[in-house]
Design a protein around this motif. Sequence first.
Motif, PDB file in Angstrom:
ATOM      1  N   GLN A 524       0.776  -1.159   0.438  1.00 38.33           N
ATOM      2  CA  GLN A 524       0.224   0.128   0.562  1.00 38.33           C
ATOM      3  C   GLN A 524       0.457   1.313  -0.420  1.00 38.33           C
ATOM      4  O   GLN A 524       1.858   1.178   0.395  1.00 38.33           O
ATOM      5  CB  GLN A 524      -0.903  -0.108   1.247  1.00 38.33           C
ATOM      6  CG  GLN A 524       0.180  -0.297   2.343  1.00 38.33           C
ATOM      7  CD  GLN A 524      -1.185  -0.313   3.559  1.00 38.33           C
ATOM      8  OE1 GLN A 524      -1.902  -0.262   3.864  1.00 38.33           O
ATOM      9  NE2 GLN A 524      -0.778   0.204   5.022  1.00 38.33           N
ATOM     10  N   THR A 576      -8.558  -2.846  -1.481  1.00 39.14           N
ATOM     11  CA  THR A 576      -7.756  -2.963  -2.502  1.00 39.14           C
ATOM     12  C   THR A 576      -7.288  -4.477  -2.993  1.00 39.14           C
ATOM     13  O   THR A 576      -6.376  -4.523  -4.265  1.00 39.14           O
ATOM     14  CB  THR A 576      -6.879  -1.960  -2.295  1.00 39.14           C
ATOM     15  OG1 THR A 576      -5.741  -2.888  -1.335  1.00 39.14           O
ATOM     16  CG2 THR A 576      -6.423  -0.516  -1.442  1.00 39.14           C
ATOM     17  N   ASP A 580      -2.462  -7.675   1.942  1.00 39.63           N
ATOM     18  CA  ASP A 580      -1.825  -6.899   4.276  1.00 39.63           C
ATOM     19  C   ASP A 580      -1.153  -7.949   5.329  1.00 39.63           C
ATOM     20  O   ASP A 580      -2.196  -9.621   5.075  1.00 39.63           O
ATOM     21  CB  ASP A 580      -3.291  -6.460   4.390  1.00 39.63           C
ATOM     22  CG  ASP A 580      -3.273  -5.164   5.000  1.00 39.63           C
ATOM     23  OD1 ASP A 580      -1.815  -4.934   5.665  1.00 39.63           O
ATOM     24  OD2 ASP A 580      -4.090  -4.835   5.531  1.00 39.63           O
TER      25      ASP A 580
END
Length: 646
Positions: A524, A576, A580
Amino acid sequence: MPSPSTNTQTQTDNKKKNGRLLRLFRSKSNKSNEITHSDESNESDNDNNNANNRRSRRGSDHDHDQFTKDGRKKGSRRRCISPEVRRKIPSRRRNSNAKSSVATAPDVIESDMARKPGSIKSAPTVSVPSFGVGDREPPIRDLGNIQRYRGSSWAERHKHSSMVAINENDGFLQKNGREGGLGPDVENFNGDYKYHGNKSVGARTCQSLDSEQLLLRRKSERLKSNVKIPHGEITIVITDIEGSTSLWEEDPIAMEKALELHDYIIRKCYTNQSGYEITTEGDSFCLAFHHPLDAFSFALQAQVDLYNARWSERILQLKSAKLDKDNTMRGLRVRMGLHHGKTVSYEHEMTHRTYYRGDAVTIAKAVQNTAHGGQIITTVETWRAVSGMAERYLGSPQVLDCGEHELLDCDLQGNDNALKTQKLMQLVPKKFAFDYFTWRGTKGKNHLIRKEGRRFPPLKTARMISTGFHGAPYKNDEVVMVFVYTVEMVEDLNEDSKAKNSGLLSNIIRTNLLSCRPHGYECQETNGQWMLAFHTLNSAITFGVKTTSKLENAPLNVKVGIQKGSFLSQGPHKVTGRADYFGQVVNRAARVAVSCVPGQVILGVPDDEEYEIPSSKMFWLSYLRKEKFRGMSVTSTLYDCFLQAG
């Protein structure tokens, strides 16, 4: 002084006069109550008679001016009516122009449909009900709210299983047929009637039709009449059955029935989302929607309904349609591709239906060709239009970033090769989502139940340009985390200069990620703060020193912190779709980056971790210091990283 005979005559005259007046009042009262219930009229007459008898016994000293029209003495309390009696009396507001009658058989209601020409008159029937004042119609596009109407006045009046008459306003029914909005699941019809055309030709006892199904049928017909054909910037959806050729070869009879059920489900789902059927090519549908949200709602619901459909035993025995080992695939596997863009609509000369042409149609078809059976693939631009509404309106589907790909068979107008390269996203209904967070990162997770779900092979494209979710590091539950913090080296930069410099920095970082072997992964980026993941320490350090070397004397510079360790869990971000990570390694890498100065790359090695310090021809390391960061329970050894000269 008057004589006794005179007093007697006066009393007699007063009684006659009062009697005539009371009869006059009683007749007026009866005329005013003609529109009320017959029971109420009888009770009023009895009450008036009792009141007259009481007034007659009181004597002549009570004048008629002391009484109201209903025979009640002025100033006295109104007679109370019990709740049981009041419920039987219909409201005058709703029945001011006609007399009401009490139904003798509450379970069978006479319908106006039975009195129309051409309908069955031999038995009382229940027609498809229309809403009156006070009845609430359920939301058209949220048919799940139908459960709220259980127990309502409308549902109670029409919940009985009765004779259903079919007329020109209600469409037609057919046993195990697809007409009338009820579909193949409607069974248990008694009788031999078949319905064709729009005329009423018979009635049928339907034990499976209840008020909810009748309401759904009425709403389905209303939806069809309200659909507006999309124009301009629209969302195109292409569907196709995987392995249909082999299914036709193995069992054509079973495949024919399965295709009918497939077509019914697709049409039901796009009708609920105000979709438009452009055309069909074999078992492939080409659909148009006004907004991407409608298209995604259709695709997700269609995948769930296809799984839950009543497939025949013969089709479920075939290899391409049987239940898979993870219980996530069942029946026909339908792949779907979506893209939102500008189109040009035109009317077909033969069919007079609206067709579309343009790059949006071509890209949607190419995107559908990349997918596998049961998979939903869309372009990132289409997904961004609704990504913030996914949890609220789409039932929180699982989103996976598939990376950037060069599409096959994408002949665009004007040979625009830039559009042949698209970032693709995968959507999976929440019911069939694979739980990556419980499968990746096993530390302290022995008590968790791991959920299986739909997983697909790599997309069928010409080549992959950038790494997607499945390219993120996770081997042995270890990862090298890198945090990059942007620092402005020149003060008082205007907004245009800041935007331009940020764009140049982004290009440098993403180029260096792809130049590493193996590639780095971008988790990110928010306001100049980057969270990256690498497979090895060597590639992470190489990325850091190459990036800082290109930013010397630049108005922007970076601080780079590197940390290797085990992660607690890893999975796709809800919006998104990027990988993660969670665990101590993430927090420690961020602390190391904060401790840097602009243009510095630091490797942190915690005392509780044991691994070999890397070495390479691209960089060299220098011991810096030991430091215990705030909030950490262990001390870390820090190494300064430099690019090798020459």
